[in-house]
Every structure is written in C-alpha cells, then in structure tokens.
Design a protein around this motif. Structure first.
Motif, mmCIF file in Angstrom:
data_model
loop_
_atom_site.group_PDB
_atom_site.id
_atom_site.type_symbol
_atom_site.label_atom_id
_atom_site.label_comp_id
_atom_site.label_asym_id
_atom_site.label_seq_id
_atom_site.Cartn_x
_atom_site.Cartn_y
_atom_site.Cartn_z
ATOM 1 N N VAL A 163 0.827 -1.209 0.000
ATOM 2 C CA VAL A 163 0.000 0.000 0.000
ATOM 3 C C VAL A 163 0.860 1.258 0.000
ATOM 4 C CG1 VAL A 163 -1.993 -1.089 1.084
ATOM 5 C CG2 VAL A 163 -0.175 -0.132 2.523
ATOM 6 N N TYR A 164 2.108 1.151 0.425
ATOM 7 C CA TYR A 164 2.982 2.317 0.514
ATOM 8 C C TYR A 164 3.555 2.737 -0.839
ATOM 9 C CZ TYR A 164 2.609 0.823 5.344
ATOM 10 O OH TYR A 164 2.104 0.422 6.561
ATOM 11 N N GLN A 165 3.375 1.912 -1.856
ATOM 12 C CA GLN A 165 3.845 2.273 -3.200
ATOM 13 C C GLN A 165 2.696 2.680 -4.127
ATOM 14 O OE1 GLN A 165 5.447 -0.996 -1.963
ATOM 15 N NE2 GLN A 165 6.734 0.576 -1.021
ATOM 16 N N ALA A 166 1.524 2.964 -3.568
ATOM 17 C CA ALA A 166 0.363 3.303 -4.394
ATOM 18 C C ALA A 166 0.619 4.514 -5.287
ATOM 19 C CB ALA A 166 -0.861 3.541 -3.509
ATOM 20 N N ALA A 167 1.267 5.527 -4.764
ATOM 21 C CA ALA A 167 1.514 6.741 -5.554
ATOM 22 C C ALA A 167 2.407 6.436 -6.753
ATOM 23 C CB ALA A 167 2.139 7.822 -4.678
ATOM 24 N N ALA A 168 3.404 5.596 -6.550
ATOM 25 C CA ALA A 168 4.300 5.237 -7.652
ATOM 26 C C ALA A 168 3.546 4.482 -8.733
ATOM 27 C CB ALA A 168 5.461 4.390 -7.127
ATOM 28 N N VAL A 169 2.688 3.543 -8.330
ATOM 29 C CA VAL A 169 1.877 2.798 -9.292
ATOM 30 C C VAL A 169 0.970 3.751 -10.061
ATOM 31 C CG1 VAL A 169 0.104 1.025 -9.561
ATOM 32 C CG2 VAL A 169 1.954 0.694 -7.908
ATOM 33 N N ASN A 170 0.412 4.708 -9.363
ATOM 34 C CA ASN A 170 -0.506 5.655 -9.981
ATOM 35 C C ASN A 170 0.176 6.494 -11.055
ATOM 36 O OD1 ASN A 170 -3.277 6.103 -9.774
ATOM 37 N ND2 ASN A 170 -3.003 8.007 -8.649
ATOM 38 N N ARG A 171 1.453 6.793 -10.860
ATOM 39 C CA ARG A 171 2.175 7.589 -11.857
ATOM 40 C C ARG A 171 2.349 6.831 -13.176
ATOM 41 N NH1 ARG A 171 4.715 9.767 -7.042
ATOM 42 N NH2 ARG A 171 6.206 8.049 -6.864
ATOM 43 N N LEU A 172 2.224 5.506 -13.130
ATOM 44 C CA LEU A 172 2.363 4.683 -14.328
ATOM 45 C C LEU A 172 1.033 4.402 -15.010
ATOM 46 C CD1 LEU A 172 4.829 2.033 -12.873
ATOM 47 C CD2 LEU A 172 5.382 3.695 -14.654
ATOM 48 N N ALA A 173 -0.056 4.752 -14.337
ATOM 49 C CA ALA A 173 -1.376 4.255 -14.709
ATOM 50 C C ALA A 173 -1.776 4.499 -16.163
ATOM 51 C CB ALA A 173 -2.431 4.848 -13.781
ATOM 52 N N LEU A 174 -1.555 5.669 -16.685
ATOM 53 C CA LEU A 174 -2.005 5.996 -18.037
ATOM 54 C C LEU A 174 -0.832 6.161 -18.991
ATOM 55 C CD1 LEU A 174 -4.979 8.447 -17.341
ATOM 56 C CD2 LEU A 174 -5.089 6.077 -18.143
ATOM 57 N N THR A 175 0.168 5.295 -18.851
ATOM 58 C CA THR A 175 1.331 5.338 -19.733
ATOM 59 C C THR A 175 1.498 4.001 -20.444
ATOM 60 O OG1 THR A 175 2.900 4.564 -18.040
ATOM 61 C CG2 THR A 175 2.490 6.940 -18.172
ATOM 62 N N THR A 176 2.148 4.033 -21.573
ATOM 63 C CA THR A 176 2.459 2.816 -22.313
ATOM 64 C C THR A 176 3.850 2.938 -22.913
ATOM 65 O OG1 THR A 176 1.831 1.366 -24.157
ATOM 66 C CG2 THR A 176 1.315 3.702 -24.389
ATOM 67 N N GLY A 177 4.535 1.809 -23.016
ATOM 68 C CA GLY A 177 5.848 1.790 -23.660
ATOM 69 C C GLY A 177 5.756 1.525 -25.147
ATOM 70 N N LYS A 196 10.708 6.401 -20.398
ATOM 71 C CA LYS A 196 11.456 6.276 -19.149
ATOM 72 C C LYS A 196 10.488 6.097 -17.976
ATOM 73 C CE LYS A 196 15.343 9.001 -20.876
ATOM 74 N NZ LYS A 196 16.208 10.180 -20.652
ATOM 75 N N LYS A 197 9.892 4.934 -17.911
ATOM 76 C CA LYS A 197 8.853 4.699 -16.912
ATOM 77 C C LYS A 197 9.404 4.618 -15.486
ATOM 78 C CE LYS A 197 5.280 2.375 -19.609
ATOM 79 N NZ LYS A 197 4.381 1.198 -19.579
ATOM 80 N N PHE A 198 10.588 4.059 -15.313
ATOM 81 C CA PHE A 198 11.155 3.983 -13.970
ATOM 82 C C PHE A 198 11.362 5.383 -13.403
ATOM 83 C CE2 PHE A 198 12.145 -0.514 -14.504
ATOM 84 C CZ PHE A 198 12.069 -0.980 -13.201
ATOM 85 N N ASP A 199 11.866 6.282 -14.245
ATOM 86 C CA ASP A 199 12.080 7.660 -13.798
ATOM 87 C C ASP A 199 10.753 8.326 -13.455
ATOM 88 O OD1 ASP A 199 14.770 7.309 -14.214
ATOM 89 O OD2 ASP A 199 14.810 8.357 -16.147
ATOM 90 N N LEU A 200 9.758 8.119 -14.310
ATOM 91 C CA LEU A 200 8.451 8.725 -14.077
ATOM 92 C C LEU A 200 7.846 8.239 -12.763
ATOM 93 C CD1 LEU A 200 6.038 10.426 -15.179
ATOM 94 C CD2 LEU A 200 5.171 8.285 -16.152
ATOM 95 N N ALA A 201 7.955 6.940 -12.506
ATOM 96 C CA ALA A 201 7.364 6.353 -11.299
ATOM 97 C C ALA A 201 8.198 6.605 -10.053
ATOM 98 C CB ALA A 201 7.177 4.852 -11.493
ATOM 99 N N GLN A 202 9.441 7.069 -10.241
ATOM 100 C CA GLN A 202 10.380 7.279 -9.141
ATOM 101 C C GLN A 202 10.672 5.967 -8.416
ATOM 102 O OE1 GLN A 202 9.106 10.656 -6.695
ATOM 103 N NE2 GLN A 202 8.177 11.615 -8.493
ATOM 104 N N LEU A 203 10.904 4.943 -9.244
ATOM 105 C CA LEU A 203 11.244 3.626 -8.740
ATOM 106 C C LEU A 203 12.647 3.247 -9.203
ATOM 107 C CD1 LEU A 203 7.844 1.804 -9.392
ATOM 108 C CD2 LEU A 203 8.765 2.507 -7.171
ATOM 109 N N THR A 204 13.225 2.242 -8.543
ATOM 110 C CA THR A 204 14.622 1.898 -8.792
ATOM 111 C C THR A 204 14.763 0.489 -9.350
ATOM 112 O OG1 THR A 204 15.169 3.212 -6.826
ATOM 113 C CG2 THR A 204 16.916 1.795 -7.743
ATOM 114 N N PRO A 205 15.339 0.331 -10.572
ATOM 115 C CA PRO A 205 15.584 -1.015 -11.098
ATOM 116 C C PRO A 205 16.836 -1.623 -10.478
ATOM 117 C CG PRO A 205 16.330 0.628 -12.681
ATOM 118 C CD PRO A 205 15.715 1.392 -11.528
#
Length: 228
Positions: free
Chosen positions: A70-84, A102-111
């Motif tokens: 539940v703590y990553q909901a905001a990050a998931v939401n940033r990806l919601a309406l995007t496609t590669g 650059k979806k990782f950058d948009l979501a502010q997540l780390t690969p």
C-alpha cells in the motif's frame, strides 16, 4: 435481495503487480496489471496482446513480477495511463494513455539487477519474483470483436525475494500475513487489506504440503545474468 446486473468489468479485487521487461534497445519497461492469479510457483496473467509488456515477454520469454505494498500506491498511480508502445495503440489512446519511454524515472522507482532474467526487479517492492514464460494463449477467440486482442501468459517463477519486514519471525520461507499489506485493485480503485476477520480452517495445513516441484527446478537453475 440480489439484482440482475451488467457491470462493464469484473474486478472484484486482485493484487497489483508491476511487471518489468527488457526492451530491444537495452532499456526497461515497467507496467502495472491486476489480472493475475497463482498456483504453486506458477502465475497466470491476463494482458492486452498489443502491450509493450506482451511484446517483450514474447520476444525474451521472461519478466519480473514485483508486488507493491500500500505504501507504493503513488508510484503505481504515476504509471497508470502510460504505455511503452509507440505509437500508442488506438484502444489505449481512446482511454487517455500516452507514450512514456522512461517509466522507472516517471514512477520514481529503482531497477535492480535480477539473477536469472534480464528484466530488472523493483527495489521498492516488498515482493520480487523472476519468471519465465511457459505458455501463451488467446482469450475470447470465439468472439470476433475480441479475437486476437487479449492473451493469458503462464509464468514459472525462478526466484523469489521477500523483504525481511514481511517475514514470519524465524522463518525466511513464510510471509506473515499480519505484516504484508499488498496493494489491491478493486473496480479501478486502490485498497489495502484490513485486519484478519476470522481464523481459516485451511491454515491448519502446513504450507510445505503445497510445495511445488518448480521450487527445486528453480534452485537447480544455474543461468546467471552478467552485468553489461
């Protein structure tokens, strides 16, 4: 009293999964889905036949499944309406999707590098799994308007990584459901799990009795992905 109904979708509640895959140019794609279920160390996902994720899994035969809490909901939401996928498929364009490389950058997540697949894991997700494709099947092939648009993909898990904060004390192979708070999608809205409502009779069965032969198969898998 029950009432006859025709809901457009039947998303009564399933966990959100961030699927990561490798693009042809060496970059990574990350996409949220919530059409998934599990049997042993197998996962079945339902997904658009035209998505970048599907394209990459078809080509590479592998991916990583990352379960946000539940703590990553905001990050998931940033990806919601995007496609590669470029150009954006017509169906997604009609829903407001835009292309994002650059979806990782948009979501502010780390690969982070996986051990057995080229797709990265997501560092922030408490549950991370490396997987390979075993089968792919079309859905609704009997319906002309849907034929070729949807697929199910059977994935076999190769590695599982669990945050120590969600493990049962003294057992690295058991998730403590009182600590694990998966992000749930229910009719396009985010939810989490509440407190336990009742003791389950099934909990008297040892989880070890469900252990799949795929676990040993995964342990014996020796392929390592070397840094580039």
């Amino acid at each position: 009293m029950h009432q006859l109904s025709e809901p457009p979708i039947l998303y009564f509640g399933t966990p959100v999964v961030l699927i990561t895959t490798s693009n042809t140019d060496g970059t990574y794609n990350i996409a949220p889905i919530s059409s998934i279920f599990w049997l042993g160390w197998r996962a079945i996902i339902g997904i658009s036949a035209f998505s970048k994720t599907t394209e990459n899994i078809r080509r590479t035969g592998e991916c990583a499944l990352n379960l946000p809490s539940v703590y990553q909901a905001a990050a998931v939401n940033r990806l919601a309406l995007t496609t590669g996928t470029f150009p954006v498929p017509i169906g997604k364009a009609q829903k407001g999707y835009t292309y994002e490389a650059k979806k990782f950058d948009l979501a502010q997540l780390t690969p982070i590098q996986s051990e057995t697949v080229s797709a990265p894991r997501v560092a922030e997700c408490p549950v991370q799994m490396e997987a390979v494709m075993e089968n792919l099947h079309g859905i609704a092939e009997d319906e002309e308007k849907q034929r070729g648009r949807l697929v199910t993909i059977e994935l076999r898990i190769q590695r599982v990584y669990l945050d120590e904060l969600i493990l049962m004390e003294g057992n690295s192979n058991r998730v403590d459901p009182n600590k694990w708070r998966p992000l749930i999608m229910s009719f396009q809205q985010f939810y989490g799990l509440g407190e336990q409502v009742h003791v389950s009779t099934l909990s008297s069965i040892s989880e070890d009795l469900y252990r799949s032969p795929d676990v040993e198969r995964a342990k014996n898998f020796t392929k390592l992905v070397k840094p580039t």
